[in-house]
Motif scaffolding. Structure first.
Motif, short mmCIF file in Angstrom:
data_model
loop_
_atom_site.label_atom_id
_atom_site.label_comp_id
_atom_site.label_asym_id
_atom_site.label_seq_id
_atom_site.Cartn_x
_atom_site.Cartn_y
_atom_site.Cartn_z
N GLY A 178 61.42 5.56 -39.51
CA GLY A 178 60.75 5.17 -40.74
C GLY A 178 60.09 3.81 -40.66
O GLY A 178 59.09 3.56 -41.31
N SER A 179 60.64 2.92 -39.85
CA SER A 179 60.07 1.58 -39.80
C SER A 179 59.10 1.41 -38.65
O SER A 179 58.51 0.38 -38.47
N ARG A 180 58.92 2.47 -37.86
CA ARG A 180 57.93 2.38 -36.80
C ARG A 180 56.56 2.71 -37.31
O ARG A 180 56.42 3.48 -38.25
N PRO A 181 55.52 2.16 -36.69
CA PRO A 181 54.18 2.55 -37.13
C PRO A 181 53.99 4.04 -36.88
O PRO A 181 54.01 4.49 -35.74
N ALA A 182 53.86 4.78 -37.94
CA ALA A 182 53.85 6.24 -37.82
C ALA A 182 52.61 6.76 -37.10
O ALA A 182 52.61 7.83 -36.54
N GLU A 183 51.54 5.98 -37.11
CA GLU A 183 50.27 6.50 -36.60
C GLU A 183 50.02 6.15 -35.14
O GLU A 183 48.96 6.39 -34.61
N PRO A 226 45.68 9.52 -36.84
CA PRO A 226 46.65 9.78 -37.91
C PRO A 226 47.40 11.11 -37.73
O PRO A 226 48.51 11.27 -38.20
N TRP A 273 51.32 11.86 -36.04
CA TRP A 273 52.57 11.38 -36.62
C TRP A 273 53.75 12.22 -36.19
O TRP A 273 53.63 13.34 -35.73
N TYR A 319 61.23 13.84 -41.25
CA TYR A 319 61.92 14.32 -42.44
C TYR A 319 61.51 15.76 -42.74
O TYR A 319 60.52 16.26 -42.19
N ARG A 329 60.07 16.86 -45.29
CA ARG A 329 58.71 16.90 -45.84
C ARG A 329 57.67 16.94 -44.72
O ARG A 329 56.58 17.46 -44.90
N ALA A 342 54.55 19.47 -44.19
CA ALA A 342 53.18 19.02 -43.90
C ALA A 342 52.67 19.70 -42.64
O ALA A 342 51.52 20.16 -42.59
N GLY A 381 50.74 2.57 -43.32
CA GLY A 381 51.39 3.16 -42.16
C GLY A 381 52.42 2.24 -41.53
O GLY A 381 53.39 2.71 -40.95
N ARG A 430 48.15 14.91 -45.30
CA ARG A 430 49.38 15.65 -45.00
C ARG A 430 50.47 15.35 -46.03
O ARG A 430 51.34 16.18 -46.28
N TYR A 477 50.06 17.70 -48.86
CA TYR A 477 50.64 18.99 -48.50
C TYR A 477 52.15 18.96 -48.70
O TYR A 477 52.74 19.88 -49.24
N ALA A 478 52.76 17.87 -48.21
CA ALA A 478 54.21 17.76 -48.30
C ALA A 478 54.63 17.71 -49.77
O ALA A 478 55.58 18.37 -50.17
N ILE A 536 57.17 20.24 -51.66
CA ILE A 536 58.41 19.74 -52.29
C ILE A 536 58.46 20.17 -53.75
O ILE A 536 59.49 20.65 -54.24
#
Lengths: 401, 401
Positions: free
Chosen positions: A8-13, A209, A212, A216, A218, A222, B8, B218, B221-222, B226
């Motif tokens: 969660g704290s990492r850059p997701a992209e 993007p 990712w 989770y 969710r 997605a 992000g 995305r 979508y999630a 949900i």
């Protein structure tokens, strides 16, 4: 849970991290293509990929580790494997899974016909899994059938949407760059692994993007929606070249084109042993609207299903087939037409086993031009809904427009 | 795009940030409930919320700003408003939108019957939007009908899944804590705003994984998946108390219970002016299976639809109604039964305007006990599929189990 900082704290992209095995530090190339294709007189670099997939997926809140969670009934890791496998210059792909999942992993490889994949046992940490993967690729393994690579891409098994261009950037960076403090601070733990144990260069490459990480529940939702959207971009209207059929088929094709923006509508004929249809299947169209006019049964749909089954198109994604039938209420009562077509249910049950979702659609064909257009528009809405949702619970149903 | 660090790279799972207006720094309370309910002899703290919603949503890759993007045909911001609005101790909610969106925002408030909402114009930055919201709540506004709050919750308009317990934690923290360096370093820009301009305390409160921010396509979508999942947790089987109907209704209820795990199956009678049904509607069940046996038409379904329309249940979420009809092929030919029921299409079109998704389901009722069970199981699969997808493209269709 994987070691290292929480996802969660990492850059997701950000994209995959990389390491180059010792000895891979050859002359850099500035041309993107030359990294994959050799310059004249030079051999192309040998590239392999390692996928650490030993995680337990605790954050997902489901008992199955996330890499094995089904997305459109197929395990997530199979999508990631497919994304790497279709890149022809990746010669070997090594997946590290826990001992208890090796058998399941081999079944996935077989069921979805993955190629160039080797399975190794994961270590107790993500780092050790990567190490096991690298070891399998090293030259000094006496019984290894794998090529020793110059560059190894380390890619998360739960990032299914990686594109070839990002992978290429990684490979080029692997051959070009040293590592800066910036990379170390904001990179992930593999970067540090590569630096510490491999005595090699490492570089953080920006991803898209879409790259990712599925972390989770969710994210699974997605992923499923993205995949559904991707395979719903093209519809092929299939018809025989008989005169009446082609006329009404073309009418339906036109309405689909005008009603469904953002969708490519093509057509394919069932004659000539389905030559152009084969081409459409080869180009991975996953949605077919099959027009049956002259016959009161499923003759055209039956031909199409045979072609689809032989093509193996539905191995990776569920294929939607809408069997379209026309009726003129003045000529035949709707109820009689429906009765004739009820055996679509058994038929759908049969092809469902091979990942083909068959639905029936009766389109009212009035003489009045305006009413016909309204009928066809209604049909387009139903077809769009069937393709978008890919709802396996209502296969074999006969819908009416 | 909103100012500040890109979404992000922010911790996606952290909760809303908060600020307290000057003068709100009263005695702290350690008891969670006492923050919302007053201790004996003390008045409850006045709480308001400010939603900065002036963003343009560039990262989403769609022309509509993300807070106005439709999720199940309803704008995302309406879900966030609803999440705050149902918390009774939040007395006022101020939304800051750009000038061009004020009219649209007012329409949303009216259409979805939101309460306690005020709209102000957003500033050129997120910070200025928050400031405008706070200003509207300040005591010195001569024509303001808003109560001056002791605590103001600042909540992103694109975090629709905020729960009351997190909001309560925020309020307690607002009254309890000073601000540490840790909060400053890892918090978001509003924390800094609160510190710099309000000369007040601020504290970062941990949220739940559901509190994530809708940033990319995305995420929409999630969010949709949900929400669909949340409103598909309960099915009510509606039947009249006539003997034959109740018997077969109970059979269907039993099969739904055994086939659909994770779904609560209840039942409601249409008699007594629908008393228990009213209770089920009040408890927000969004899925109804209406059993019609004794009649060959939609008498029971019609009664149910009237009750639903009067209840306003479908204002916020699409309500699924499956009109179930039974037939014995030995007594009445299927085609005749289908013909009788074809007018469900016009009916569905009508209630669709009021956000009710009506589908027909014909269940084969053979004398053979085993075949009947198979029929009912098939019906359960279809009902589950209809409820899960809420596909508006196929409303009015008559499905067969």
């Amino acid at each position: 849970m994987e070691p290292g900082p929480p996802g969660g704290s990492r850059p997701a992209e950000r994209g995959p991290c990389l390491s180059s095995p010792p000895g891979a530090d050859e002359a850099a190339s500035a041309s993107p293509l030359s990294a994959a294709r050799a310059e004249p007189g030079r051999r192309p670099p040998a590239v392999a990929a390692v996928l650490p997939a030993g995680g337990s997926g605790e954050r997902m809140g489901v008992p199955t580790p996330k890499q094995f969670c089904p997305v459109l009934e197929r395990p997530l890791i199979s999508y990631t494997l497919r994304a790497l496998e279709r890149v022809c210059w990746i010669k070997d792909i090594v997946v590290a899974v826990t001992g208890e999942n090796i058998e399941a992993m081999n079944s996935i490889i077989q069921k979805y016909q993955h190629k160039r994949i080797s399975v190794v046992e994961a270590g107790v940490t993500r780092h050790r899994s990567i190490f096991n993967g690298l070891k399998a690729l090293a030259e000094d393994q006496p019984d290894s059938k794998l090529c020793k690579p110059e560059v190894v891409i380390i890619h998360d098994a739960v990032r299914p949407f990686v594109e070839e261009d990002v992978l290429l950037k990684v490979v080029i960076a692997a051959k070009e760059h040293g590592c800066s403090d910036y990379d170390l601070e904001f990179g992930t733990e593999c970067l540090q692994l590569a630096l510490k144990y491999c005595h090699t260069k490492a570089k953080l490459v920006e991803g898209s993007p879409d790259l990712w990480k599925v972390t989770y529940k969710r994210d699974l939702y997605a992923a499923e929606s993205i995949i559904k959207e991707r395979i719903s971009q093209e519809i092929c209207v299939v018809m025989d070249s008989k005169e009446g059929e082609e006329h009404i088929g073309r009418l339906l094709e036109e309405v689909l084109k005008s009603e469904l923006n953002h969708v490519k509508v093509t057509s394919g004929a069932l004659c000539h042993a389905g030559g152009d249809l084969q081409q459409i299947i080869l180009e991975q169209c996953y949605n077919f609207v099959c027009v049956n006019v002259m016959t009161s049964d499923f003759q055209e749909t039956h031909k199409l299903l045979t072609i689809l089954e032989e093509s193996n198109l539905s191995i990776l994604y569920p294929v939607v087939v809408v069997s379209v039938h026309f009726f003129d209420v003045k000529l035949v009562p709707l109820s009689q037409k429906m009765e004739n077509l009820m055996w679509i249910r058994g038929f759908a049950k049969e092809v469902r086993k091979r990942n083909i979702l068959l639905y029936g659609l009766l389109i009212c064909y009035p003489q009045d031009e305006q009413k016909l257009q309204e009928s066809l528009r209604q049909a387009a809405i139903i077809i769009a809904a069937l393709i978008k949702e890919r709802n396996s619970g209502i296969v074999g149903q006969l819908l009416v427009a």
